[in-house]
Structures are given as structure tokens and as C-alpha cells.
Design a protein around this motif. Structure first.
Motif, PDB file in Angstrom:
ATOM      1  N   ARG A  73       0.815  -1.218   0.000  1.00  0.00           N
ATOM      2  CA  ARG A  73       0.000   0.000   0.000  1.00  0.00           C
ATOM      3  C   ARG A  73       0.850   1.270   0.000  1.00  0.00           C
ATOM      4  O   ARG A  73       0.358   2.353   0.330  1.00  0.00           O
ATOM      5  CB  ARG A  73      -0.948  -0.022   1.206  1.00  0.00           C
ATOM      6  N   THR A  74       2.111   1.132  -0.398  1.00  0.00           N
ATOM      7  CA  THR A  74       3.030   2.271  -0.475  1.00  0.00           C
ATOM      8  C   THR A  74       3.815   2.177  -1.776  1.00  0.00           C
ATOM      9  O   THR A  74       4.564   1.220  -1.970  1.00  0.00           O
ATOM     10  CB  THR A  74       3.999   2.264   0.725  1.00  0.00           C
ATOM     11  N   GLY A  88       1.193   5.135   1.339  1.00  0.00           N
ATOM     12  CA  GLY A  88       1.942   5.624   2.492  1.00  0.00           C
ATOM     13  C   GLY A  88       2.976   6.658   2.085  1.00  0.00           C
ATOM     14  O   GLY A  88       3.686   6.482   1.097  1.00  0.00           O
ATOM     15  N   ASN A 311     -11.243   2.418   7.666  1.00  0.00           N
ATOM     16  CA  ASN A 311     -10.764   3.461   6.763  1.00  0.00           C
ATOM     17  C   ASN A 311     -10.871   3.050   5.298  1.00  0.00           C
ATOM     18  O   ASN A 311     -10.080   2.246   4.804  1.00  0.00           O
ATOM     19  CB  ASN A 311      -9.322   3.829   7.098  1.00  0.00           C
ATOM     20  N   TRP A 409      -4.948   3.342   5.072  1.00  0.00           N
ATOM     21  CA  TRP A 409      -4.269   3.027   6.324  1.00  0.00           C
ATOM     22  C   TRP A 409      -5.294   2.641   7.389  1.00  0.00           C
ATOM     23  O   TRP A 409      -6.399   3.166   7.446  1.00  0.00           O
ATOM     24  CB  TRP A 409      -3.406   4.203   6.782  1.00  0.00           C
ATOM     25  N   CYS A 411      -7.545   2.258  10.558  1.00  0.00           N
ATOM     26  CA  CYS A 411      -8.074   3.024  11.687  1.00  0.00           C
ATOM     27  C   CYS A 411      -9.186   2.189  12.299  1.00  0.00           C
ATOM     28  O   CYS A 411     -10.022   1.643  11.574  1.00  0.00           O
ATOM     29  CB  CYS A 411      -8.603   4.382  11.230  1.00  0.00           C
ATOM     30  N   ALA A 436       0.850  -3.858   9.198  1.00  0.00           N
ATOM     31  CA  ALA A 436       0.695  -2.578   9.893  1.00  0.00           C
ATOM     32  C   ALA A 436      -0.706  -2.414  10.454  1.00  0.00           C
ATOM     33  O   ALA A 436      -0.921  -1.601  11.355  1.00  0.00           O
ATOM     34  CB  ALA A 436       1.004  -1.420   8.938  1.00  0.00           C
ATOM     35  N   ASP A 437      -1.672  -3.189   9.944  1.00  0.00           N
ATOM     36  CA  ASP A 437      -3.061  -3.059  10.391  1.00  0.00           C
ATOM     37  C   ASP A 437      -3.237  -3.414  11.859  1.00  0.00           C
ATOM     38  O   ASP A 437      -4.232  -3.018  12.468  1.00  0.00           O
ATOM     39  CB  ASP A 437      -3.973  -3.948   9.546  1.00  0.00           C
ATOM     40  N   ARG A 443       0.286   2.036  14.064  1.00  0.00           N
ATOM     41  CA  ARG A 443      -0.636   1.216  13.281  1.00  0.00           C
ATOM     42  C   ARG A 443      -1.089   1.985  12.038  1.00  0.00           C
ATOM     43  O   ARG A 443      -1.472   3.148  12.106  1.00  0.00           O
ATOM     44  CB  ARG A 443      -1.846   0.836  14.142  1.00  0.00           C
ATOM     45  N   GLY A 444      -1.044   1.307  10.888  1.00  0.00           N
ATOM     46  CA  GLY A 444      -1.445   1.936   9.646  1.00  0.00           C
ATOM     47  C   GLY A 444      -0.330   2.685   8.937  1.00  0.00           C
ATOM     48  O   GLY A 444      -0.513   3.129   7.807  1.00  0.00           O
ATOM     49  N   PHE A 445       0.841   2.805   9.584  1.00  0.00           N
ATOM     50  CA  PHE A 445       1.979   3.513   8.992  1.00  0.00           C
ATOM     51  C   PHE A 445       3.045   2.512   8.549  1.00  0.00           C
ATOM     52  O   PHE A 445       3.052   1.358   8.980  1.00  0.00           O
ATOM     53  CB  PHE A 445       2.593   4.479  10.012  1.00  0.00           C
TER      54      PHE A 445
END
Length: 475
Positions: A73-74, A88, A311, A409, A411, A436-437, A443-445
Motif C-alpha cells: 500500500r506504499t 503511504g 478506513n 491506512w 483506523c 501494519a493493520d 498502526r497503519g503507517f
């Protein structure tokens, strides 16, 4: 530069599906019949795990990804001569796992800033004042509520008594704060999850606040000021990838993971069976329901997967004709706006100097669901953000429509952290889960992804050290 199948660019005269990026990679020409470990997913959690399992521990590793590229996701796309972060983006030296890796590769020297990603000073004072009240309950301030934000389950953890609250619930308890101050505060907290405060857990907001050094200014700095230049986040992913010495498969989605006393069998959607002693799954939380696990996952983990993280907003890069100074905008979530927040990222670069402005708009969950619906997207920009600027182009990766992400990300909503975090971090027999979840800290980063990738390596080595048949017997 190679072109991914992912990403979308709109201009008044053309639509382009698939954007140029250095993240695209070729897999191995041939693979072995059996490995020590199969790592599923080439995002940062998977890249870190695969690199360290091969380089540090000399294991035979197969890295498998459903995409045609690394980064998950980045990833950084090349759009109209600019480097655009499709997922990201923001990094900081106080994100410990990430910054250690940047320093390892000398990439910390490539840090730069976005044009403007914090509210105006006159609003920061209000936000700080409300935050001190908001994050103090029953005589406990934020430091007392969550004393170890990178180890939140460590006792004592008083925050667990308040995990049932949403952000909106907590604001409604504060009767002596002016309504406009509450709305301003909520509009900024909404940026944590592309959602109104009624959907975001109080503890989720508390986690961001504590990681940001117990101030809103700290949150804005750590989570949204600094990013990488000279190749962007893809240069970081490529640096990690360059040290991985195992085999790899791309364009290979996973449909099932079966385990027994002899090891694991990973089934691909192409009908292929991959075999190893152990597996690391970095599949995002919102996608785990698409994979059949045998034996099945625990009921609590299944409940977490069914609920997912909240999210599902859009991230859209807009190219404006006008060259503008930095600006930042938020919406409170109850006025019909399709966008949560938006800000100027940087001015366009031309040999003659700055040209136009690149800005980023983040949509509320469930809004702006079709990246090709330019009419609705442009209307929302002009109606919600600014009617006086001309959009010359926009670029996006619609993560909510991505079958291998199903959201941006992570949430979490109310009641989630205390109920699900521990269960999501646990291994399942021969399968270690890393994403990261469900990171403990960021978290998320990307920092959270690296954290879980490092933990996965530790868990894999412990499983190899122990009697593997004992791990299977516990299923």
C-alpha cells in the motif's frame, strides 16, 4: 521506467490506467519445490521479514505478491514529471523502526517537507486546549491512560476502561467547551480515519496523540510533514528488496493456506501449490476473508476480520493551474462534504521555476467511490474545498476498490483495540501474521509495517527452534 497495472491519471483530454513506477519487479524464473518460509506480500512488512530471514538467518524464502510490484500500500508513481506517493507517504525520525531503516540505507538524507500540512497557528492553540481536556478522563491524563504507546497491552493499561467510547462520545461529555471548538477538533481527528468522530474509537485517537508526544502539533509533525525525495517511498522499498536473496513470484494472488504436521501448503488463484515449513502472511486485515485457512482461524480473529478496520476513503492528488502558498483545510463530517481534509503538497517543478500546485484531497469513507467519475470528483473539489482553482489533472490509486487492500491506512472503531489487538498479533500454528493493520505502535503507517515484519522474524525463528510438530498440535 516500467509501468504498473495500478494507478489512474485523469486530464481533460485523456484517462490513463496504469502509471510508471520503479516499484515494478520481475519474479524468479524458476522456484524450488519446498522452502523454509513462504512470505505472502511484498509490502514493507513482507520485505523486512523476507530480507532478514534470508540475510541474517540464511533461510530459503519464497516471497509471493498478488501485485506486479513491491511496496504493497506504499508506492511512488511518476506523473506529469512529478514523483507522487500513491499510498503511504509521511515519515519521521521519531518513528523508530522506520528511521533506523532509512538510516541503514542513507535515505534519511533525502527527507523533505510537504508545503503545508498543519492548521494555522491560531487554530493550533484551540486544538491543544481541547486536546488536553479531551484526553483527560477521571483524573487521568494521556500519559497515565496510555503510558507505553508502543506496547499498549503492557499493564497497567487504564485506556482499556474507555475503549467503548467513540471520539464523538467523548466530545459529548465535554459540556463547557464551545461547539465551534469541538467541531474544529473533531474535523482534525477525522483525518485519522477518513471518518466522522462517531466512527473513530477514542482509544484510536489517544494512540495517535500519545505517539505524537501528547500534543496535536506533535501529531501533525510526526504523521504528516516529512517525506522522501529522490525516488520517494519506492526508493526505500527497492533498498530493502535489494538485500533479499530468496526467490519471488509476482502477479500471484493467494486463495488458501493449509497446514499440518509436515508444513504449510499455500494455494494460489492460478491453481499452483507452494510448500514450506512455515508461512508469514502480511495480507491486510480487510482482505483476510478472501483466503481460506485450514484449520480455520480462531473465532476471535475471525470476528476481527469480519469487522475489519474502518478506513475506506479516497486519496486523490490534484494538479492545480494556480501556483499557491501552503494551505490546509478540514471538514467536520456533518456538513455533506465528500472530503475529510485537503492540503497543498508542493508546487510543480519546471526549469523556469514553480508551476502550479499539487495538492492532496482525502475523501470520507463511502464517498467518491469511482476514480473514473471525474465529473463528481471535480464537482466535490470545487464545492467542498475551493471553487476558485482550476484542476488540470488528478492521479490516484483507489485503495478501497483494490482487491488486495480494501481500504487505506488502518483506523479502528470503538471497542476494537482491547478486543482484537492481541488476537491479531498471535501466530496460528505454522502461520505468522504481520501487518501494519495490527501494529502495536504506528498502526497503519510504514513504521508499523516494519515493526510487525521484525516481530515476524522473531516468531519464525522461535517456531523453528521449537518442535514444529508441537506448533501444529496446538491448532
Amino acid at each position: 521506467m516500467p509501468r504498473s497495472k495500478e494507478g489512474f491519471l485523469w486530464t481533460p483530454t485523456q484517462e490513463t490506467e496504469g502509471l510508471q513506477t520503479d516499484a515494478v519487479q520481475q519474479g524468479s524464473r524458476s522456484i524450488e519445490d519446498h522452502y523454509d518460509v513462504i512470505v505472502i506480500g511484498a509490502g514493507f512488512a513482507g520485505l523486512i521479514a523476507a530480507r532478514d530471514l534470508t540475510q541474517k538467518h540464511g533461510l530459503r524464502v519464497l516471497l509471493v505478491d498478488a501485485r506486479d510490484r513491491i511496496g504493497g500500500r506504499t508506492w511512488t508513481a511518476k506523473v506529469l514529471g512529478e514523483e507522487i506517493e500513491m499510498g503511504g507517504t509521511w515519515v519521521h525520525w521519531n518513528q523508530p523502526h522506520l528511521y533506523a531503516e532509512l538510516h541503514r540505507y542513507g535515505l534519511h538524507r533525502n527527507l523533505k517537507t510537504s508545503a503545508e500540512l498543519v492548521p494555522a497557528d491560531k487554530y493550533v492553540t484551540v486544538l491543544e486546549s481541547v486536546a488536553q481536556r479531551f484526553f483527560s478522563i477521571d483524573g487521568l491524563d494521556s500519559r497515565s491512560l496510555m503510558p507505553y504507546p508502543h506496547d499498549p497491552l503492557r499493564q497497567p493499561s487504564p485506556w482499556q476502561a474507555y475503549d467503548h467510547l467513540s471520539v464523538k462520545d467523548r466530545l459529548n461529555q465535554l459540556h463547557d467547551i464551545p461547539q465551534w471548538e469541538k467541531e474544529l477538533f473533531e474535523s482534525n481527528i477525522n483525518t485519522f480515519g477518513s471518518a466522522p468522530g462517531k466512527d473513530i474509537g477514542f482509544v484510536e485517537a489517544l494512540r495517535w496523540f500519545t505517539l505524537g508526544g501528547h500534543s496535536m502539533a506533535g501529531v501533525f509533525e510526526l504523521a504528516g510533514i516529512f517525506k522522501l525525495g529522490k525516488g520517494g517511498m519506492t526508493s526505500f522499498a527497492r533498498a530493502v528488496w535489494s538485500e533479499f536473496t530468496g526467490d519471488s513470484l509476482f502477479n500471484t494472488p493467494i486463495s488458501g493456506i493449509r497446514q499440518g504436521t509436515a508444513g504449510v501448503e499455500v494455494k494460489t488463484s492460478h491453481g499452483q501449490t507452494l510448500r514450506a515449513k512455515l508461512a508469514v502472511s502480511t495480507i491486510p486485515l480487510n482482505c483476510l476473508n478472501d483466503v481460506q485457512f485450514s484449520p480455520p482461524l480462531s473465532p476471535l480473529r475471525q470476528a476481527a476480520i469480519a469487522e475489519g478496520h474502518i478506513n475506506s476513503g479516497a486519496k486523490i492528488h490534484f494538479k492545480l493551474r494556480e501556483t499557491l502558498p501552503g494551505w490546509f483545510w478540514t471538514s467536520n463530517g456533518y456538513n455533506g462534504s465528500d472530503f475529510v481534509f485537503a492540503f497543498s503538497d508542493h508546487n510543480g517543478n519546471q526549469p523556469s521555476g514553480p508551476s502550479g500546485t499539487w495538492c492532496i484531497g482525502f475523501g470520507y469513507n463511502g464517498c467518491l467511490t469511482d476514480e473514473k467519475d471525474s465529473r463528481s470528483i471535480l464537482k466535490a473539489f470545487n464545492q467542498d474545498i475551493n471553487p476558485h482553482h482550476t484542476v488540470e489533472a488528478y492521479a490516484t490509486h483507489y485503495w478501497i476498490n483494490d482487491p488486495y487492500a480494501k481500504g487505506v491506512w488502518a483506523c479502528w472503531g470503538p471497542k476494537s483495540t482491547s478486543k482484537y489487538l492481541k488476537a491479531l498479533q498471535e501466530s496460528h500454528g505454522r502461520i505468522v501474521f504481520a501487518s501494519a493493520d495490527w501494529a502495536a505502535g504506528w498502526r497503519g503507517f510504514v513504521d508499523g509495517a516494519i515493526e510487525r515484519g521484525q516481530v515476524a522474524v522473531q516468531d519464525i525463528m522461535q517456531l523453528l527452534k521449537n518442535d514444529l510438530s508441537d506448533a501444529s498440535a496446538k491448532l
